[in-house]
Design a protein around this motif. Structure first.
Motif, mmCIF file in Angstrom:
data_model
loop_
_atom_site.group_PDB
_atom_site.id
_atom_site.type_symbol
_atom_site.label_atom_id
_atom_site.label_comp_id
_atom_site.label_asym_id
_atom_site.label_seq_id
_atom_site.Cartn_x
_atom_site.Cartn_y
_atom_site.Cartn_z
ATOM 1 N N UNK A 711 39.217 34.015 101.148
ATOM 2 C CA UNK A 711 38.476 35.281 101.159
ATOM 3 C C UNK A 711 37.955 35.636 99.764
ATOM 4 N N UNK A 712 38.820 35.474 98.767
ATOM 5 C CA UNK A 712 38.412 35.793 97.400
ATOM 6 C C UNK A 712 37.257 34.924 96.934
ATOM 7 N N UNK A 715 33.986 35.934 98.588
ATOM 8 C CA UNK A 715 33.374 37.118 97.976
ATOM 9 C C UNK A 715 32.726 36.788 96.637
ATOM 10 N N UNK A 716 33.378 35.945 95.834
ATOM 11 C CA UNK A 716 32.750 35.549 94.562
ATOM 12 C C UNK A 716 31.493 34.723 94.821
ATOM 13 N N UNK A 744 29.255 43.310 90.723
ATOM 14 C CA UNK A 744 30.024 42.360 91.537
ATOM 15 C C UNK A 744 30.256 42.964 92.921
ATOM 16 N N UNK A 745 30.640 42.133 93.894
ATOM 17 C CA UNK A 745 30.863 42.651 95.243
ATOM 18 C C UNK A 745 31.921 43.764 95.292
ATOM 19 N N UNK A 746 31.656 44.740 96.137
ATOM 20 C CA UNK A 746 32.590 45.840 96.361
ATOM 21 C C UNK A 746 33.074 45.770 97.807
ATOM 22 N N UNK A 747 33.803 46.789 98.221
ATOM 23 C CA UNK A 747 34.238 46.873 99.621
ATOM 24 C C UNK A 747 33.063 46.751 100.589
ATOM 25 N N UNK A 748 31.890 47.188 100.157
ATOM 26 C CA UNK A 748 30.744 47.221 101.071
ATOM 27 C C UNK A 748 30.163 45.840 101.369
ATOM 28 N N UNK A 750 31.943 43.168 102.045
ATOM 29 C CA UNK A 750 32.917 42.310 102.734
ATOM 30 C C UNK A 750 32.417 41.943 104.131
#
Lengths: 817, 163
Positions: A711-712, A715-716, A744-748, A750
């Protein structure tokens, strides 16, 4: 006590798993499977590894046991480097060059020294040992000397009593320097000889790679379709939430001790000792909990440690060196920016016939790990496919920019962006489904790689992709979204596969080690140089490996990680924390187990294969005889040695650099991802909706922990493909050196990340067959997103990141208005 | 200057510089180490504290501004039942990786969960996202944090209609 009061299950599922009340032991081995005669054979590393690879039943390995560090981290008790700062310690910060390329005559320190509270300004003149910290090539000073080669290069360490004084002083450091012409474009720098980033060389090319396999002209002659493109990728900033820091304490344990944000304490020890001119035995480096690394603290960590150590060496007091976020972004090396020219051909029956590739990496001012990164990118440039004819050339080129460095994927995300974009275009020209086309060409056991290395086993990618296509609903969605190319929002589904060699390349030595000690009370200390930076190997998988092998309760095991007082276990990079980095743990634990089995066999007068140790108990013929603690006490009283190391040196092969053929890596990890996206053609916004991963990574020691790594990395990868971009000014300064302007990616951002499919294609030397996983999901993500965008829009993006502007302009061309 | 406020239910009085940010006061003067320094410009959320129960970033707050107010960090919630339940779910959900953002992430989540549990209304997904969006995590624990929050809400507000 407190945990119980909080309603926190201290051990989660672990205690029930590992100290069961069931008196009948699940046997690790078939009764007749133990063939060891005497301790020498039983303690041979290869025998130990094979024995546990072949274990019939596993009780702890393969289960999602909760991490040992979550609670102390969530409760704010876990200590990071800055948390060790105490009142009275001196503080230090770097003064950075504010010019990209200049001949350096002097560092003017007097104004800074006049600031009240400032004690010392250290420059290259104050380095007692060598001012040389280049990893691949000796081209990099710890503090600028003779020349400044990038905007942001550290020139001095300012030491003072408090941060206010130091912050004021760093801005007062001026350079007496003669400006030089600046090279920012690697393609230009390759051609120029009148301007040299490193004067001692006759060009700006730091390092070259090549592959010559088969006959490329003949290969393209056999091709029915050929695709040729130039792909461009960009720098990526790590944005670990904890910026770099180091605390150096002189004379602790009669050594200089440095706590640092570092991924390889033993490398830090080597660099500190070189810079200070001290034997390594006078330097101790410790990585406490690290607030994210992703490769960045592998490059910068030893340098942060050395700069803090230099200050403590001169001032004879503890010194805390910190980077602000802006310092961090300006100074430390970034993911490779690449230009990749890629030509590939395939025959009508869907077989790749040839590839011709040129890779140019902008390595910035210093090679750092650039040559290793280029080497890896070159030898993976076919993707995990059988390619009979190949010509690949790689160039690692100096410019006056921040150095290129290690970042999750290490050269592979850009090259896979190119390969996997090519694969989709070839499939389209052939009128084939992208998954079908890949399945025809994917490596299988017995196939030879780009470098001519035959992979006999541990090649599970074919099965992974087949299962993924079925579980993701690939065929139906591909058809459905393809028919809906209308309206403002367009859906697309894309696939990409990737491979990533485990361990160091070629014959470059790689090893593993650990030290395990069982105390009289039955508690177990495991000493490893592997650090805990979030990946979870010390906090989950290492404990599981030891609990499985020793059969002790998992709560008895404490991992002492990230210290040079442990044996050198190699770096925590290259996805090796639970793979190569943990082999030593298996060997050490296996040795102690073997001794205890011999002892029990003698003690009870039975054959060794009638003895079993698991769940904190000793069984003979399935009957409980004693607890783990009783066993340990008894073994101590009878003189059994319950301490062991686990050194293992990885066997490697030979490589011919002239033609790029030979043994590249001991094993490869594989991944396939299917990505579903939605493009807003009015704004250019791309949303990743769903990600379906499938991995062939050998034994999965902790499935949930592995999923969080996936998952990490996903997202990266989304950040790298769609959002993140470093912007350089005309004089090479990083303009967006803060978290307002570097996004960088936020909760939005995901997406729905589906449970990973695991194909356990065991690796003979991996712990229980485990291969590396940490980097894997990042590698195919940019390509999969690009392929999904192409599916949605009917046009292809060749340059990352796919920013709103770029996507919007493509959407306008293909979709109108 | 002298500032007095409540820290984790205890009254504290500290001498600070007029321009001093709460983050520095907490870390350097009051030994509160759970509050982390990430960007010092209010973007990452690692230095989040609760000010009168609501999450704020302590790097954008002058210590002088919290005079007479209630500042809460994870150190002050170790006895709180709902907090314990949330932390337990963070653990079970694998919502912690490097852990640098973890205390702030837990605090922000806690403030939100407490508010909706007390209001007895089950939030929509977009309301949850809105509540936690200011906390960055580079390890990518976001899906796990959302899982932990959802599990607590499912248990605490079982019959409540979803908004």
């Amino acid at each position: 006590m407190e945990a119980a009061r909080l309603g926190i299950s201290k051990l989660g599922g672990a205690d029930t798993l590992c100290r069961g009340s069931d008196p009948v032991a699940a046997r690790h081995f078939k009764v007749s499977s133990i063939t060891f005669r005497g301790a020498v054979t039983a303690e041979d590393p290869r025998s130990v590894l094979r024995r546990w690879l072949e274990a019939e039943t596993l009780l702890v390995v393969g289960r999602s046991i909760e991490r040992a560090d979550s609670l102390e981290k969530a409760l704010g008790r876990a200590r990071f480097v800055e948390d060790f700062l105490e009142e009275g310690y001196l503080v230090a910060r770097l003064a950075l060059a504010r010019t990209p390329h200049a001949r350096l005559k002097a560092v003017k320190c007097s104004p800074a020294l006049r600031v009240s509270g400032v004690l010392r300004v250290l420059t290259h003149r104050d380095i007692p040992g060598e001012n040389q910290v280049g990893y691949a090539i000796p081209d990099q000073p710890l503090l600028a000397e003779g020349k400044v080669r990038y905007y942001g290069e550290p020139v001095a360490v300012v030491v003072g009593r408090d941060p206010d004084a130091v912050n004021e002083a760093v801005d007062l450091i001026e350079l007496e320097a003669e400006p030089l012409p600046t090279l920012l474009d690697p393609l230009e720098a390759m051609e120029r000889r009148d301007v040299l980033v490193h004067d001692a060389l006759d060009s700006n090319i730091a390092f070259r790679t090549r592959v010559r396999k088969g006959d490329v002209e003949e290969g393209f002659g056999k091709a029915d379709v050929v695709v040729e493109n130039t792909y461009r990728t960009h720098h990526q900033e790590h944005v670990y939430l904890e910026p770099e820091a180091a605390l150096a304490i002189p004379d602790l344990e009669n050594r200089i001790t440095v706590l640092a944000t570092i991924q390889y304490p033993h490398l830090g020890q080597k660099i500190v000792s070189r810079v200070l001119g001290l034997p390594a035995s006078y330097v101790k480096v410790v990585a406490p909990y690290i607030g994210g690394g992703f490769g960045g603290k592998d490059d910068e960590g030893p340098l942060v440690a050395a700069r803090a150590a230099l200050a403590a060496y001169h001032l004879r007091r503890p010194v805390f060196l910190y980077y602000t976020r802006e310092d961090s972004i300006q100074v430390h090396p970034k993911r490779e920016a690449a230009v990749i020219r890629y030509k590939s051909g395939a025959s009508r029956d869907g077989r790749l016939t040839a590839i011709e590739v040129t890779i140019v990496h902008d390595t910035g001012a210093y090679a750092n790990r650039g040559p290793f990164i280029l080497w890896r990118a070159t030898m993976h440039s076919s993707g995990p496919y059988y390619v009979p004819n190949a010509k690949v050339d790689g160039y690692c080129v100096y410019t006056n920019k921040v150095p290129q460095g290690s970042f999750r994927g290490f050269g592979n995300p850009p090259v896979h962006f190119a390969v996997e974009s090519q694969m989709d275009q070839l499939a389209e020209k052939l009128g084939m489904d992208p998954v079908e086309f890949r399945l025809i060409n994917l490596l299988r056991p017995g196939n030879e790689t780009l470098t001519g290395q035959v992979l006999e086993s541990s090649v599970g990618i074919h099965e992974a992709l087949r299962r993924l296509a079925a579980s993701s609903g690939w065929r139906a969605k591909r058809q459905e979204y393809g028919q809906l190319r209308a309206g403002r929002f367009r859906r697309g589904i894309g696939v990409a596969v990737a491979w990533h060699g485990n361990s160091t390349s070629r014959g470059v030595p790689d090893w593993s080690n650990a030290y395990i000690h069982v105390a009289r009370d039955g508690s177990v200390s495991v000493y490893t140089g592997i650090v805990e930076m979030g990946q979870g190997s010390p906090s989950s998988s290492h404990r599981q490996l030891v609990a499985e092998i020793l059969g002790c309760p998992i709560d008895k095991i404490r991992i002492v990680f990230g210290t040079t007082d442990a044996p050198d276990s190699g770096a925590t990079h290259a996805s090796r924390g639970t793979s190569v980095g943990a082999i030593g743990i298996v060997v050490a634990a296996g040795r102690i187990r073997s001794r205890l089995e011999s002892f029990l066999s003698e003690y009870y007068g039975v054959e060794r294969d009638r003895v079993e140790m698991s769940r904190g108990q000793v069984f003979v013929d399935g009957e409980v005889r004693m607890s783990w603690e009783e066993l340990v006490a008894l073994a101590y009283s009878k003189g059994v040695d319950l301490s062991a190391t686990g050194y293992f040196f990885l066997p490697k092969g030979t490589f011919n650099e002239e033609v790029g053929q030979g043994f590249a890596y001991p094993a490869f990890s594989f991944i396939a991802v299917v990505v579903e996206i939605e493009v807003d053609t009015c704004t250019g916004r791309v949303r990743v909706l769903e990600v379906h991963p499938a991995l062939a990574i050998g034994k999965v020691v902790n499935p949930e922990a592995v999923k969080t790594q996936v998952e990490g990395a996903v997202l990266q990868g989304i950040g790298y493909a769609l959002m993140e971009r470093l912007v350089f000014s005309a004089d090479g300064k990083i303009v967006n050196d803060n978290l307002t302007d570097y996004v960088i990616p936020t909760f939005h951002e995901v997406p729905a990340i589906r449970d990973a499919i695991f194909v356990e294609d065991l690796w003979e030397f991996g712990p229980f067959g485990a291969k590396g996983v940490g980097e894997m999901a990042l590698i195919p993500m940019p390509a999969a997103i690009a392929n999904a965008m192409s599916h949605a829009l009917g046009a292809r993006i060749l340059e990352l990141p796919a920013t709103l502007e770029r996507v919007y302009s493509i959407a306008r061309q293909t979709c109108g208005g | 200057m002298r500032v007095a406020f409540n820290l984790n239910g205890r009254r504290v009085e500290v001498d600070v510089e007029p321009g001093e940010i709460l983050l520095d006061t907490l870390r350097l003067r009051l030994d509160v180490r759970s509050v982390k320094r990430g960007c010092e410009r209010g973007e990452c959320g690692a230095c989040t504290v609760l000010l009168d129960g609501r999450p704020v970033v302590s790097c954008l707050l002058l210590t002088a501004q919290v005079e007479g107010r209630e500042v809460t960090t994870v150190e002050g919630l170790r006895e709180d039942e709902l907090f314990g339940e949330l932390v337990d779910e963070f653990n079970k959900s694998f919502a912690v990786q490097c852990g640098y953002c973890a205390p702030a992430m837990v605090l922000t989540s806690y403030a939100f969960v407490k508010r909706v549990v007390e209001g007895r209304s089950r939030p929509s997904t977009s309301e949850i996202l809105k509540a936690v969006e200011g906390n960055l995590c580079r390890c990518g624990t976001y899906p796990r944090v959302l899982r932990a929050i959802s599990r607590v809400l499912e248990r605490r507000l079982p019959g409540e209609p979803r908004r």
